[in-house]
Design a protein around this motif. Structure first.
Motif: not given
Length: 284
Positions: A150-178
């Motif tokens: 989704x959008x935007x990679x450096x705002x909500x998507x990156x923050x969600x990935x970091x937050x997932x990591x801190x909750x012991x949830x493995x995040x996968x950022x799909x580079x060509x789907x952002x």
């Protein structure tokens, strides 16, 4: 203060992805898909019929179809059209009134409209976990991996990935789907997640098999040199498909069909023949 007018750029290719510090693989029994903020309002800053956004949407749609076929739950985030000042708070300082001034653009874009069995989360801050039941829903369904698009990679998507990591949830950022404000910011988000919070992948890493013969044709199109579109029964080698690219396809598809190798693909290199191989029932 508001989101600027955005222009298209070339999406990252597999060869450009940063090397992740972890070596996780998305598991259909553990994963969930997040389609982040794909609302008409946020996509409208690129204008209508933007080729880059169309590519991102097609990749998200492919991931969504794959996830539904695999029984992987699909979650959406969407900002509400009504956001009282106390709820929007600092977002007003950073981005202005945002969606509240364009309530008619609140809907998720038509090509990705949620189904009744999808879950739409109300989005209040950058992270999809903030003031939402996402973590609880993932735990209740036995999911500890989150595929992020989704959008935007450096705002909500990156923050969600970091937050997932801190909750012991493995995040996968799909580079060509952002998508992002710029290619520079897009790559920055991928580098940060790869180095600090998760795994960076391409759509093809999550969806190794094409969903249809038409999808197979879309995969092959960038790999051939000729401008003419090959017919389904024409030899792809005659259109410039080389052995290196064919071996890469074999390695990708072997993740699902272990018997596929270069020799098998090279024997009859046509879309018809390859679709017959790929559309076979997967042996468990």
């Amino acid at each position: 203060m508001a989101i600027p007018k955005l222009t298209a750029y070339t999406l990252p290719e597999a060869s450009e992805l940063p090397v992740s510090k972890v070596n996780w693989e998305a598991d259909p029994a553990r994963a969930a898909l997040l389609i982040h903020d794909m609302q008409e309002y946020f996509l409208g800053f690129w204008g209508e019929n933007n080729a880059m956004i169309n590519q991102v949407v097609n990749n998200i749609a492919t991931l969504r179809q794959h996830c539904k076929q695999q029984g992987i739950p699909v979650y959406y985030t969407a900002q509400p059209k009504d956001q009282p000042a106390e709820d929007r708070a600092l977002l007003n300082d950073m981005w202005g009134p945002g969606l509240t001034k364009s309530p008619e653009q609140q809907a998720v874009m038509a090509a990705l409209t949620p189904d009744k069995d999808d879950t739409v989360l109300v989005k209040w801050r950058y992270s999809a976990f903030h003031r939402s039941p996402l973590e609880q829903l993932l735990k209740e369904s036995g999911r500890d991996q989150l595929i992020i698009t989704g959008v935007y990679a450096h705002i909500g998507c990156m923050t969600t990935a970091t937050d997932a990591f801190m909750r012991d949830i493995q995040p996968f950022m799909v580079a060509d789907a952002l998508a992002d404000f710029s290619r520079e910011k897009h790559l920055m988000a991928l580098n940060y997640v790869a180095g600090c919070a998760g795994q960076v992948v391409m759509t093809q890493d999550v969806v190794p098999l094409p969903a249809s013969k038409g999808h197979l044709r879309e995969i092959i199109r960038p790999l051939i040199d000729e401008e003419d579109e090959p017919m389904d029964d024409e030899n792809l080698v005659d259109f410039g498909l080389d052995s290196v690219r064919m071996m890469a396809l074999a390695a990708r598809w072997r993740k699902v069909h272990p018997d596929i190798d270069f020799v098998m693909l090279a024997k009859t290199p046509t879309i018809d023949a390859w679709w017959a191989l790929l559309s076979r029932e997967v042996r468990v």
